[in-house]
Design a protein around this motif. Sequence first.
Motif, PDB file in Angstrom:
ATOM      1  N   PHE A  27       0.798  -1.225   0.000  1.00 26.56           N
ATOM      2  CA  PHE A  27       0.000   0.000   0.000  1.00 26.56           C
ATOM      3  C   PHE A  27       0.833   1.280   0.000  1.00 26.56           C
ATOM      4  N   VAL A  28       2.140   1.162   0.090  1.00 22.78           N
ATOM      5  CA  VAL A  28       3.018   2.307  -0.144  1.00 22.78           C
ATOM      6  C   VAL A  28       3.358   2.387  -1.627  1.00 22.78           C
ATOM      7  N   VAL A  29       3.591   1.242  -2.247  1.00 29.91           N
ATOM      8  CA  VAL A  29       4.032   1.197  -3.640  1.00 29.91           C
ATOM      9  C   VAL A  29       2.880   1.361  -4.634  1.00 29.91           C
ATOM     10  N   THR A  59       3.633  -3.328  -8.996  1.00 24.43           N
ATOM     11  CA  THR A  59       3.757  -3.258  -7.547  1.00 24.43           C
ATOM     12  C   THR A  59       4.326  -4.561  -6.999  1.00 24.43           C
ATOM     13  N   GLU A  60       3.834  -5.673  -7.488  1.00 29.27           N
ATOM     14  CA  GLU A  60       4.345  -6.968  -7.048  1.00 29.27           C
ATOM     15  C   GLU A  60       5.811  -7.147  -7.431  1.00 29.27           C
ATOM     16  N   ASP A  71      11.554  -7.047  -5.619  1.00 31.87           N
ATOM     17  CA  ASP A  71      12.858  -6.369  -5.648  1.00 31.87           C
ATOM     18  C   ASP A  71      13.215  -5.777  -4.284  1.00 31.87           C
ATOM     19  N   THR A  72      12.198  -5.300  -3.579  1.00 28.17           N
ATOM     20  CA  THR A  72      12.410  -4.730  -2.246  1.00 28.17           C
ATOM     21  C   THR A  72      12.987  -5.770  -1.297  1.00 28.17           C
ATOM     22  N   TYR A  73      12.379  -6.940  -1.279  1.00 27.60           N
ATOM     23  CA  TYR A  73      12.857  -7.987  -0.378  1.00 27.60           C
ATOM     24  C   TYR A  73      14.231  -8.502  -0.793  1.00 27.60           C
ATOM     25  N   THR A 104      11.359   2.350   2.981  1.00 28.20           N
ATOM     26  CA  THR A 104      12.197   3.293   2.232  1.00 28.20           C
ATOM     27  C   THR A 104      12.764   2.643   0.972  1.00 28.20           C
ATOM     28  N   ILE A 105      13.208   1.404   1.101  1.00 31.04           N
ATOM     29  CA  ILE A 105      13.688   0.669  -0.071  1.00 31.04           C
ATOM     30  C   ILE A 105      12.577   0.565  -1.105  1.00 31.04           C
ATOM     31  N   ALA A 106      11.388   0.187  -0.666  1.00 29.79           N
ATOM     32  CA  ALA A 106      10.250   0.002  -1.577  1.00 29.79           C
ATOM     33  C   ALA A 106       9.883   1.309  -2.269  1.00 29.79           C
ATOM     34  N   ARG A 107       9.797   2.363  -1.498  1.00 34.27           N
ATOM     35  CA  ARG A 107       9.436   3.665  -2.084  1.00 34.27           C
ATOM     36  C   ARG A 107      10.477   4.110  -3.113  1.00 34.27           C
ATOM     37  N   ASN A 108      11.733   3.983  -2.770  1.00 33.71           N
ATOM     38  CA  ASN A 108      12.796   4.399  -3.700  1.00 33.71           C
ATOM     39  C   ASN A 108      12.765   3.561  -4.983  1.00 33.71           C
ATOM     40  N   LEU A 109      12.540   2.273  -4.866  1.00 26.79           N
ATOM     41  CA  LEU A 109      12.450   1.439  -6.060  1.00 26.79           C
ATOM     42  C   LEU A 109      11.223   1.803  -6.907  1.00 26.79           C
ATOM     43  N   ALA A 110      10.127   2.128  -6.244  1.00 26.31           N
ATOM     44  CA  ALA A 110       8.908   2.501  -6.985  1.00 26.31           C
ATOM     45  C   ALA A 110       9.095   3.816  -7.739  1.00 26.31           C
ATOM     46  N   LEU A 111       9.797   4.737  -7.113  1.00 22.81           N
ATOM     47  CA  LEU A 111      10.017   6.026  -7.768  1.00 22.81           C
ATOM     48  C   LEU A 111      10.983   5.873  -8.920  1.00 22.81           C
TER      49      LEU A 111
END
Length: 81
Positions: A33-35, A45-46, A51-53, A74-81
Motif C-alpha cells: 500500500f506504499v508502492v 507493484t508486485e 525487488d524490495t525484499y 524506504t527501499i520500496a518507495r525508492n524502487l517505486a520512484l
Amino acid sequence: MDVNLERYVRQLRSGDAKAFDKIYEMTYRKIYFVVLPILKDRSLTEDVMQDTYLKFLEKLTEYKAKNTLAYILTIARNLAL
C-alpha cells in the motif's frame, strides 16, 4: 518499532531462513500500500515488492538501524520512484 520484527531480523542474520517468512508476513501489506499508489499497477507493484525484499536481503549484513519497517518501506518507495 516492532520488537518482534527486530527479533526476526536478528534470527535471519543468524541463518534462520524461516525468520524471513515472518518478516514478510509482518510487512508485505504495508509495502504493497506504499508502492501501489506510486505505480498505479498491481503487477508492477508486485515486481517492486519482490525487488524490495531482494534488496533487503542483499543489504542485511550492512543494516544497522533499529526500525526495520521504515528501512524496508524506504527501499520500496525508492524502487517505486
